[in-house]
Design a protein around this motif. Structure first.
Motif, PDB file in Angstrom:
ATOM      1  N   TYR A  73       0.796  -1.218   0.000  1.00 58.07           N
ATOM      2  CA  TYR A  73       0.000   0.000   0.000  1.00 58.07           C
ATOM      3  C   TYR A  73       0.841   1.287   0.000  1.00 58.07           C
ATOM      4  O   TYR A  73       0.523   2.248  -0.704  1.00 58.07           O
ATOM      5  CB  TYR A  73      -0.959   0.018   1.202  1.00 58.07           C
ATOM      6  N   PHE A  74       1.904   1.331   0.778  1.00 56.64           N
ATOM      7  CA  PHE A  74       2.671   2.572   0.916  1.00 56.64           C
ATOM      8  C   PHE A  74       3.850   2.676  -0.054  1.00 56.64           C
ATOM      9  O   PHE A  74       4.619   3.625   0.019  1.00 56.64           O
ATOM     10  CB  PHE A  74       3.143   2.746   2.358  1.00 56.64           C
ATOM     11  N   HIS A  75       3.978   1.713  -0.966  1.00 63.90           N
ATOM     12  CA  HIS A  75       5.016   1.805  -1.985  1.00 63.90           C
ATOM     13  C   HIS A  75       4.622   2.887  -2.988  1.00 63.90           C
ATOM     14  O   HIS A  75       3.512   2.889  -3.520  1.00 63.90           O
ATOM     15  CB  HIS A  75       5.168   0.453  -2.696  1.00 63.90           C
ATOM     16  N   LYS A  76       5.526   3.826  -3.248  1.00 69.21           N
ATOM     17  CA  LYS A  76       5.270   4.954  -4.146  1.00 69.21           C
ATOM     18  C   LYS A  76       4.051   5.765  -3.693  1.00 69.21           C
ATOM     19  O   LYS A  76       3.343   6.358  -4.502  1.00 69.21           O
ATOM     20  CB  LYS A  76       5.077   4.474  -5.587  1.00 69.21           C
ATOM     21  N   HIS A  77       3.824   5.787  -2.399  1.00 71.15           N
ATOM     22  CA  HIS A  77       2.676   6.486  -1.843  1.00 71.15           C
ATOM     23  C   HIS A  77       2.943   7.971  -1.673  1.00 71.15           C
ATOM     24  O   HIS A  77       2.043   8.806  -1.822  1.00 71.15           O
ATOM     25  CB  HIS A  77       2.311   5.856  -0.489  1.00 71.15           C
ATOM     26  N   GLY A  78       4.176   8.315  -1.337  1.00 65.08           N
ATOM     27  CA  GLY A  78       4.505   9.699  -1.046  1.00 65.08           C
ATOM     28  C   GLY A  78       4.138  10.060   0.385  1.00 65.08           C
ATOM     29  O   GLY A  78       3.390   9.344   1.059  1.00 65.08           O
ATOM     30  N   GLY A  79       4.675  11.176   0.866  1.00 64.73           N
ATOM     31  CA  GLY A  79       4.355  11.634   2.210  1.00 64.73           C
ATOM     32  C   GLY A  79       5.144  10.931   3.290  1.00 64.73           C
ATOM     33  O   GLY A  79       6.029  10.112   3.030  1.00 64.73           O
ATOM     34  N   ALA A  80       4.778  11.214   4.521  1.00 68.15           N
ATOM     35  CA  ALA A  80       5.535  10.733   5.676  1.00 68.15           C
ATOM     36  C   ALA A  80       5.507   9.213   5.825  1.00 68.15           C
ATOM     37  O   ALA A  80       6.427   8.624   6.396  1.00 68.15           O
ATOM     38  CB  ALA A  80       4.990  11.377   6.947  1.00 68.15           C
ATOM     39  N   LEU A  81       4.450   8.564   5.327  1.00 62.67           N
ATOM     40  CA  LEU A  81       4.312   7.112   5.504  1.00 62.67           C
ATOM     41  C   LEU A  81       4.844   6.315   4.320  1.00 62.67           C
ATOM     42  O   LEU A  81       4.722   5.081   4.307  1.00 62.67           O
ATOM     43  CB  LEU A  81       2.851   6.760   5.754  1.00 62.67           C
ATOM     44  N   ALA A  82       5.415   6.969   3.328  1.00 56.70           N
ATOM     45  CA  ALA A  82       5.944   6.265   2.151  1.00 56.70           C
ATOM     46  C   ALA A  82       6.927   5.183   2.581  1.00 56.70           C
ATOM     47  O   ALA A  82       7.805   5.409   3.404  1.00 56.70           O
ATOM     48  CB  ALA A  82       6.622   7.251   1.215  1.00 56.70           C
ATOM     49  N   GLY A  83       6.750   3.983   2.033  1.00 57.56           N
ATOM     50  CA  GLY A  83       7.633   2.870   2.341  1.00 57.56           C
ATOM     51  C   GLY A  83       7.255   2.076   3.573  1.00 57.56           C
ATOM     52  O   GLY A  83       7.875   1.036   3.857  1.00 57.56           O
ATOM     53  N   THR A  84       6.247   2.509   4.319  1.00 54.88           N
ATOM     54  CA  THR A  84       5.793   1.776   5.509  1.00 54.88           C
ATOM     55  C   THR A  84       5.261   0.402   5.113  1.00 54.88           C
ATOM     56  O   THR A  84       4.537   0.266   4.114  1.00 54.88           O
ATOM     57  CB  THR A  84       4.688   2.566   6.239  1.00 54.88           C
ATOM     58  N   VAL A  85       5.613  -0.612   5.864  1.00 51.01           N
ATOM     59  CA  VAL A  85       5.092  -1.959   5.625  1.00 51.01           C
ATOM     60  C   VAL A  85       3.799  -2.142   6.405  1.00 51.01           C
ATOM     61  O   VAL A  85       3.745  -1.829   7.601  1.00 51.01           O
ATOM     62  CB  VAL A  85       6.110  -3.037   6.042  1.00 51.01           C
ATOM     63  N   VAL A  86       2.757  -2.622   5.752  1.00 54.93           N
ATOM     64  CA  VAL A  86       1.484  -2.889   6.424  1.00 54.93           C
ATOM     65  C   VAL A  86       1.583  -4.257   7.091  1.00 54.93           C
ATOM     66  O   VAL A  86       1.462  -5.292   6.437  1.00 54.93           O
ATOM     67  CB  VAL A  86       0.304  -2.845   5.427  1.00 54.93           C
ATOM     68  N   ARG A  87       1.828  -4.263   8.386  1.00 58.78           N
ATOM     69  CA  ARG A  87       2.089  -5.519   9.089  1.00 58.78           C
ATOM     70  C   ARG A  87       0.855  -6.410   9.178  1.00 58.78           C
ATOM     71  O   ARG A  87       0.986  -7.641   9.304  1.00 58.78           O
ATOM     72  CB  ARG A  87       2.625  -5.220  10.496  1.00 58.78           C
ATOM     73  N   SER A  88      -0.317  -5.836   9.128  1.00 59.32           N
ATOM     74  CA  SER A  88      -1.530  -6.664   9.147  1.00 59.32           C
ATOM     75  C   SER A  88      -1.594  -7.558   7.912  1.00 59.32           C
ATOM     76  O   SER A  88      -2.139  -8.664   7.958  1.00 59.32           O
ATOM     77  CB  SER A  88      -2.774  -5.778   9.198  1.00 59.32           C
ATOM     78  N   ALA A  89      -1.052  -7.074   6.799  1.00 62.52           N
ATOM     79  CA  ALA A  89      -1.056  -7.842   5.558  1.00 62.52           C
ATOM     80  C   ALA A  89       0.206  -8.673   5.390  1.00 62.52           C
ATOM     81  O   ALA A  89       0.202  -9.671   4.662  1.00 62.52           O
ATOM     82  CB  ALA A  89      -1.213  -6.895   4.367  1.00 62.52           C
ATOM     83  N   ASP A  90       1.285  -8.265   6.056  1.00 63.15           N
ATOM     84  CA  ASP A  90       2.580  -8.931   5.876  1.00 63.15           C
ATOM     85  C   ASP A  90       3.337  -8.902   7.207  1.00 63.15           C
ATOM     86  O   ASP A  90       4.310  -8.167   7.366  1.00 63.15           O
ATOM     87  CB  ASP A  90       3.368  -8.194   4.782  1.00 63.15           C
TER      88      ASP A  90
END
Length: 338
Positions: free
Chosen positions: A112-129
Protein backbone atom coordinates in the motif's frame (compact mmCIF):
# COMPACT_ATOMS: atom_id res chain seq x y z
CA UNK A 1 -1.55 -14.14 -25.84
CA UNK A 2 0.11 -14.05 -22.43
CA UNK A 3 1.45 -16.89 -20.35
CA UNK A 4 -0.51 -16.64 -17.09
CA UNK A 5 -0.03 -18.43 -13.78
CA UNK A 6 -2.92 -18.46 -11.32
CA UNK A 7 -2.08 -19.55 -7.80
CA UNK A 8 -5.28 -20.99 -6.40
CA UNK A 9 -8.36 -22.22 -8.24
CA UNK A 10 -11.04 -21.32 -5.73
CA UNK A 11 -13.95 -18.97 -6.30
CA UNK A 12 -12.00 -16.05 -7.80
CA UNK A 13 -8.94 -17.84 -9.18
CA UNK A 14 -11.15 -20.41 -10.86
CA UNK A 15 -13.42 -17.75 -12.34
CA UNK A 16 -10.57 -15.67 -13.73
CA UNK A 17 -8.61 -18.66 -14.98
CA UNK A 18 -11.61 -20.25 -16.66
CA UNK A 19 -12.60 -17.03 -18.43
CA UNK A 20 -9.04 -16.36 -19.58
CA UNK A 21 -8.58 -19.93 -20.83
CA UNK A 22 -11.91 -19.86 -22.68
CA UNK A 23 -10.70 -16.66 -24.35
CA UNK A 24 -7.58 -18.43 -25.59
CA UNK A 25 -4.98 -17.35 -23.02
CA UNK A 26 -2.26 -19.78 -21.91
CA UNK A 27 -3.31 -20.54 -18.31
CA UNK A 28 -1.64 -22.71 -15.68
CA UNK A 29 -3.24 -23.22 -12.27
CA UNK A 30 -0.94 -23.87 -9.33
CA UNK A 31 -3.09 -25.89 -6.94
CA UNK A 32 -3.06 -28.90 -4.65
CA UNK A 33 -5.23 -31.84 -3.67
CA UNK A 34 -8.64 -32.43 -5.19
CA UNK A 35 -8.52 -29.29 -7.33
CA UNK A 36 -5.23 -30.39 -8.87
CA UNK A 37 -6.59 -33.85 -9.67
CA UNK A 38 -9.89 -32.51 -11.05
CA UNK A 39 -8.34 -29.89 -13.34
CA UNK A 40 -5.71 -32.31 -14.62
CA UNK A 41 -8.39 -34.86 -15.43
CA UNK A 42 -11.22 -32.69 -16.73
CA UNK A 43 -9.98 -29.14 -17.19
CA UNK A 44 -11.95 -26.28 -15.67
CA UNK A 45 -15.72 -25.82 -15.79
CA UNK A 46 -17.43 -22.47 -15.36
CA UNK A 47 -21.17 -22.16 -14.78
CA UNK A 48 -22.05 -18.62 -15.77
CA UNK A 49 -24.52 -16.30 -14.06
CA UNK A 50 -27.28 -17.54 -16.37
CA UNK A 51 -26.63 -21.17 -15.43
CA UNK A 52 -24.91 -22.15 -18.68
CA UNK A 53 -21.88 -24.43 -18.34
CA UNK A 54 -18.62 -23.72 -20.20
CA UNK A 55 -15.74 -26.17 -20.04
CA UNK A 56 -12.20 -26.20 -21.38
CA UNK A 57 -9.34 -28.62 -21.11
CA UNK A 58 -6.98 -25.99 -22.53
CA UNK A 59 -5.49 -25.36 -19.11
CA UNK A 60 -2.66 -26.87 -17.15
CA UNK A 61 -2.63 -27.68 -13.46
CA UNK A 62 0.55 -28.14 -11.46
CA UNK A 63 2.04 -28.14 -7.99
CA UNK A 64 5.61 -27.95 -9.36
CA UNK A 65 6.68 -24.32 -9.04
CA UNK A 66 10.38 -25.03 -9.51
CA UNK A 67 9.79 -26.88 -12.76
CA UNK A 68 8.17 -23.81 -14.35
CA UNK A 69 10.36 -21.08 -12.89
CA UNK A 70 10.75 -17.88 -14.86
CA UNK A 71 8.09 -18.68 -17.44
CA UNK A 72 5.10 -16.42 -16.76
CA UNK A 73 4.19 -12.93 -17.95
CA UNK A 74 1.55 -12.59 -15.25
CA UNK A 75 1.27 -14.29 -11.86
CA UNK A 76 -2.17 -13.88 -10.29
CA UNK A 77 -2.37 -14.42 -6.55
CA UNK A 78 -5.89 -15.78 -6.07
CA UNK A 79 -6.00 -16.65 -2.40
CA UNK A 80 -6.88 -14.82 0.79
CA UNK A 81 -4.45 -12.29 2.22
CA UNK A 82 -3.33 -14.47 5.13
CA UNK A 83 -2.46 -17.28 2.72
CA UNK A 84 -0.06 -15.26 0.53
CA UNK A 85 2.98 -15.57 2.82
CA UNK A 86 3.09 -19.35 2.41
CA UNK A 87 3.44 -19.11 -1.39
CA UNK A 88 5.34 -15.84 -1.77
CA UNK A 89 8.76 -17.34 -2.54
CA UNK A 90 7.28 -19.93 -4.91
CA UNK A 91 5.22 -17.29 -6.71
CA UNK A 92 8.24 -15.05 -7.22
CA UNK A 93 10.11 -17.89 -8.91
CA UNK A 94 7.43 -18.16 -11.61
CA UNK A 95 7.91 -14.60 -12.91
CA UNK A 96 9.63 -14.00 -16.22
CA UNK A 97 12.19 -11.15 -16.22
CA UNK A 98 9.45 -8.67 -17.18
CA UNK A 99 6.54 -10.50 -15.53
CA UNK A 100 4.08 -8.82 -13.20
CA UNK A 101 2.31 -9.84 -10.01
CA UNK A 102 -1.46 -9.26 -9.80
CA UNK A 103 -2.64 -9.71 -6.20
CA UNK A 104 -6.39 -10.37 -5.96
CA UNK A 105 -6.84 -10.05 -2.20
CA UNK A 106 -9.39 -7.95 -0.34
CA UNK A 107 -8.29 -5.38 2.20
CA UNK A 108 -5.28 -3.09 2.51
CA UNK A 109 -2.44 -4.77 0.57
CA UNK A 110 1.14 -5.26 1.69
CA UNK A 111 2.35 -2.84 -1.01
CA UNK A 112 0.00 0.00 0.00
CA UNK A 113 2.67 2.57 0.92
CA UNK A 114 5.02 1.80 -1.98
CA UNK A 115 5.27 4.95 -4.15
CA UNK A 116 2.68 6.49 -1.84
CA UNK A 117 4.51 9.70 -1.05
CA UNK A 118 4.36 11.63 2.21
CA UNK A 119 5.53 10.73 5.68
CA UNK A 120 4.31 7.11 5.50
CA UNK A 121 5.94 6.26 2.15
CA UNK A 122 7.63 2.87 2.34
CA UNK A 123 5.79 1.78 5.51
CA UNK A 124 5.09 -1.96 5.62
CA UNK A 125 1.48 -2.89 6.42
CA UNK A 126 2.09 -5.52 9.09
CA UNK A 127 -1.53 -6.66 9.15
CA UNK A 128 -1.06 -7.84 5.56
CA UNK A 129 2.58 -8.93 5.88
CA UNK A 130 3.44 -9.62 9.54
CA UNK A 131 6.96 -10.95 8.99
CA UNK A 132 7.86 -8.96 5.89
CA UNK A 133 8.15 -12.22 3.93
CA UNK A 134 5.70 -11.19 1.22
CA UNK A 135 7.44 -7.91 0.43
CA UNK A 136 10.85 -9.60 0.53
CA UNK A 137 9.79 -12.09 -2.13
CA UNK A 138 7.22 -10.14 -4.14
CA UNK A 139 8.70 -6.68 -4.74
CA UNK A 140 6.17 -3.88 -5.04
CA UNK A 141 7.85 -2.72 -8.27
CA UNK A 142 6.47 -5.86 -9.95
CA UNK A 143 2.91 -5.36 -8.68
CA UNK A 144 -0.15 -4.25 -10.64
CA UNK A 145 -2.91 -3.29 -8.20
CA UNK A 146 -6.29 -4.95 -8.68
CA UNK A 147 -9.68 -4.73 -6.98
CA UNK A 148 -12.01 -7.74 -7.09
CA UNK A 149 -15.76 -7.12 -7.41
CA UNK A 150 -17.25 -10.36 -8.84
CA UNK A 151 -18.88 -12.95 -6.59
CA UNK A 152 -18.44 -16.63 -7.37
CA UNK A 153 -18.30 -19.98 -5.64
CA UNK A 154 -16.25 -23.16 -5.89
CA UNK A 155 -19.07 -25.69 -6.34
CA UNK A 156 -16.75 -28.69 -6.31
CA UNK A 157 -13.14 -29.27 -7.37
CA UNK A 158 -12.61 -27.83 -10.84
CA UNK A 159 -16.12 -26.35 -11.09
CA UNK A 160 -16.87 -22.66 -10.52
CA UNK A 161 -20.26 -20.94 -10.29
CA UNK A 162 -20.21 -17.27 -11.28
CA UNK A 163 -22.86 -15.43 -9.26
CA UNK A 164 -22.56 -11.81 -10.36
CA UNK A 165 -20.14 -9.00 -11.16
CA UNK A 166 -17.59 -8.38 -13.90
CA UNK A 167 -15.29 -5.61 -12.61
CA UNK A 168 -11.57 -5.99 -11.94
CA UNK A 169 -10.18 -2.43 -11.99
CA UNK A 170 -6.38 -2.37 -12.23
CA UNK A 171 -3.70 0.26 -11.78
CA UNK A 172 -0.01 1.03 -11.43
CA UNK A 173 0.92 1.97 -7.88
CA UNK A 174 2.17 5.37 -9.02
CA UNK A 175 -0.95 6.09 -11.08
CA UNK A 176 0.74 5.98 -14.49
CA UNK A 177 -0.64 4.18 -17.52
CA UNK A 178 2.10 1.79 -18.55
CA UNK A 179 2.29 -0.85 -21.25
CA UNK A 180 2.28 -3.57 -18.63
CA UNK A 181 -0.86 -2.39 -16.81
CA UNK A 182 -2.57 -2.02 -20.17
CA UNK A 183 -1.55 -5.59 -21.02
CA UNK A 184 -3.15 -6.85 -17.79
CA UNK A 185 -6.30 -4.84 -18.51
CA UNK A 186 -6.46 -6.15 -22.07
CA UNK A 187 -6.07 -9.78 -20.97
CA UNK A 188 -8.89 -9.46 -18.44
CA UNK A 189 -11.04 -7.72 -21.05
CA UNK A 190 -10.48 -10.60 -23.47
CA UNK A 191 -11.86 -12.81 -20.70
CA UNK A 192 -15.05 -10.76 -20.67
CA UNK A 193 -14.28 -8.70 -17.58
CA UNK A 194 -14.42 -4.94 -17.14
CA UNK A 195 -10.89 -3.98 -16.18
CA UNK A 196 -10.41 -0.22 -16.50
CA UNK A 197 -6.97 1.19 -15.79
CA UNK A 198 -7.34 3.62 -12.87
CA UNK A 199 -5.03 6.47 -11.94
CA UNK A 200 -5.74 5.95 -8.21
CA UNK A 201 -6.07 2.26 -7.45
CA UNK A 202 -5.86 2.95 -3.70
CA UNK A 203 -9.12 4.93 -3.75
CA UNK A 204 -10.83 1.92 -5.37
CA UNK A 205 -9.33 -0.40 -2.75
CA UNK A 206 -10.82 1.77 -0.01
CA UNK A 207 -14.23 1.83 -1.70
CA UNK A 208 -14.37 -1.97 -1.75
CA UNK A 209 -12.87 -2.22 1.74
CA UNK A 210 -15.38 0.28 3.13
CA UNK A 211 -18.06 -2.39 2.99
CA UNK A 212 -15.85 -5.41 3.71
CA UNK A 213 -14.39 -4.06 6.95
CA UNK A 214 -17.90 -3.31 8.19
CA UNK A 215 -20.35 -5.91 6.96
CA UNK A 216 -18.03 -8.94 7.05
CA UNK A 217 -17.28 -8.92 10.80
CA UNK A 218 -20.80 -7.85 11.78
CA UNK A 219 -22.20 -10.64 9.60
CA UNK A 220 -19.76 -13.13 11.09
CA UNK A 221 -20.54 -12.16 14.69
CA UNK A 222 -24.31 -12.07 14.27
CA UNK A 223 -24.77 -14.87 11.71
CA UNK A 224 -26.71 -12.39 9.59
CA UNK A 225 -26.85 -11.52 5.90
CA UNK A 226 -26.29 -8.11 4.33
CA UNK A 227 -29.95 -7.20 4.15
CA UNK A 228 -30.46 -8.28 7.77
CA UNK A 229 -27.70 -5.94 8.94
CA UNK A 230 -28.90 -3.01 6.85
CA UNK A 231 -32.57 -3.32 7.80
CA UNK A 232 -32.06 -3.68 11.55
CA UNK A 233 -31.64 -0.20 13.02
CA UNK A 234 -28.91 -0.80 15.63
CA UNK A 235 -26.68 -2.83 13.29
CA UNK A 236 -27.17 -0.30 10.49
CA UNK A 237 -26.08 2.43 12.89
CA UNK A 238 -23.03 0.39 13.90
CA UNK A 239 -22.11 -0.12 10.25
CA UNK A 240 -22.43 3.61 9.59
CA UNK A 241 -20.28 4.44 12.63
CA UNK A 242 -17.54 2.05 11.50
CA UNK A 243 -17.65 3.43 7.97
CA UNK A 244 -17.44 7.00 9.27
CA UNK A 245 -14.31 6.11 11.26
CA UNK A 246 -12.75 4.36 8.25
CA UNK A 247 -13.49 7.34 6.06
CA UNK A 248 -11.63 9.57 8.53
CA UNK A 249 -8.57 7.32 8.26
CA UNK A 250 -8.74 7.23 4.47
CA UNK A 251 -9.14 11.01 4.26
CA UNK A 252 -5.92 11.50 6.20
CA UNK A 253 -4.22 9.30 3.60
CA UNK A 254 -5.49 11.49 0.76
CA UNK A 255 -8.41 9.28 -0.30
CA UNK A 256 -11.69 10.67 -1.61
CA UNK A 257 -14.70 8.34 -1.80
CA UNK A 258 -16.68 8.64 -5.04
CA UNK A 259 -19.94 7.48 -3.43
CA UNK A 260 -21.64 8.58 -0.22
CA UNK A 261 -21.79 6.48 2.93
CA UNK A 262 -25.55 6.05 2.67
CA UNK A 263 -25.29 4.98 -0.97
CA UNK A 264 -22.66 2.39 -0.03
CA UNK A 265 -24.94 0.96 2.67
CA UNK A 266 -27.91 0.99 0.28
CA UNK A 267 -25.82 -0.96 -2.22
CA UNK A 268 -25.11 -3.63 0.37
CA UNK A 269 -28.80 -3.80 1.28
CA UNK A 270 -29.74 -4.40 -2.36
CA UNK A 271 -27.54 -7.51 -2.46
CA UNK A 272 -30.14 -9.15 -0.22
CA UNK A 273 -29.77 -12.40 1.71
CA UNK A 274 -26.08 -12.74 0.94
CA UNK A 275 -23.69 -14.33 3.42
CA UNK A 276 -20.38 -12.50 3.50
CA UNK A 277 -17.18 -14.46 2.91
CA UNK A 278 -16.28 -14.12 6.59
CA UNK A 279 -19.59 -15.62 7.65
CA UNK A 280 -19.11 -18.46 5.17
CA UNK A 281 -15.65 -19.08 6.61
CA UNK A 282 -16.77 -19.38 10.24
CA UNK A 283 -19.66 -21.62 9.22
CA UNK A 284 -17.18 -23.91 7.45
CA UNK A 285 -14.59 -23.78 10.26
CA UNK A 286 -12.05 -21.92 8.12
CA UNK A 287 -9.83 -19.12 9.42
CA UNK A 288 -11.68 -15.87 8.63
CA UNK A 289 -9.94 -13.04 6.77
CA UNK A 290 -9.84 -10.57 9.67
CA UNK A 291 -6.52 -8.78 9.69
CA UNK A 292 -6.47 -7.70 6.04
CA UNK A 293 -10.06 -6.45 6.22
CA UNK A 294 -10.30 -4.99 9.73
CA UNK A 295 -6.93 -5.17 11.43
CA UNK A 296 -5.28 -3.25 8.61
CA UNK A 297 -7.68 -0.33 9.13
CA UNK A 298 -6.93 -0.38 12.86
CA UNK A 299 -3.22 -0.32 11.99
CA UNK A 300 -3.62 2.62 9.59
CA UNK A 301 -5.74 4.42 12.17
CA UNK A 302 -2.87 4.20 14.65
CA UNK A 303 -0.37 5.37 12.01
CA UNK A 304 -2.55 8.40 11.25
CA UNK A 305 -3.53 8.99 14.91
CA UNK A 306 -7.23 8.58 14.13
CA UNK A 307 -9.65 7.30 16.80
CA UNK A 308 -11.67 4.28 15.68
CA UNK A 309 -13.54 3.03 18.78
CA UNK A 310 -16.30 1.15 16.92
CA UNK A 311 -13.88 -0.58 14.55
CA UNK A 312 -11.56 -1.44 17.45
CA UNK A 313 -14.40 -3.04 19.40
CA UNK A 314 -15.66 -5.14 16.51
CA UNK A 315 -12.09 -6.17 15.66
CA UNK A 316 -11.50 -7.38 19.23
CA UNK A 317 -14.70 -9.42 19.18
CA UNK A 318 -14.09 -11.11 15.86
CA UNK A 319 -10.46 -11.85 16.74
CA UNK A 320 -11.65 -13.52 19.94
CA UNK A 321 -14.10 -15.59 17.92
CA UNK A 322 -11.25 -16.65 15.62
CA UNK A 323 -9.12 -17.61 18.63
CA UNK A 324 -11.92 -19.61 20.24
CA UNK A 325 -12.72 -21.45 17.01
CA UNK A 326 -9.06 -22.33 16.58
CA UNK A 327 -8.64 -23.60 20.14
CA UNK A 328 -11.85 -25.62 20.02
CA UNK A 329 -11.27 -26.76 16.40
CA UNK A 330 -14.87 -25.76 15.81
CA UNK A 331 -17.11 -23.97 13.38
CA UNK A 332 -20.00 -21.64 14.11
CA UNK A 333 -23.41 -21.71 12.45
CA UNK A 334 -27.05 -21.32 13.42
CA UNK A 335 -28.88 -24.62 13.61
CA UNK A 336 -32.66 -24.91 13.40
CA UNK A 337 -34.44 -25.97 16.55
CA UNK A 338 -35.84 -29.48 16.36
Amino acid sequence: MQKIAIIGAGAIGGLVGARLALAGEDVTFFVRGANLEAIRANGIELIDAEGVSHSTKQVQASDDYAGQAGQFDMVILAMKAHQVEAVAAKAAALLSPTGVIVPMQNGIPYWYFHKHGGALAGTVVRSADPSGTVLANLPSDRVIGCVVYPASELVRPGVIQHIEGERFPVGELDGTTSERVQAVSNALARGGFKAPVLDDIRAEIWLKLWGNLTFNPISCLTQSTLVDICQYGPSRELAAAMMTEAQAVATKLGITFRVSLEKRIAGAEKVGKHKTSMLQDVEAGRAPEIDALVGSVVELARLTETPTPHIDTVYALVKLLEKTMGEEKARLSLQPLT
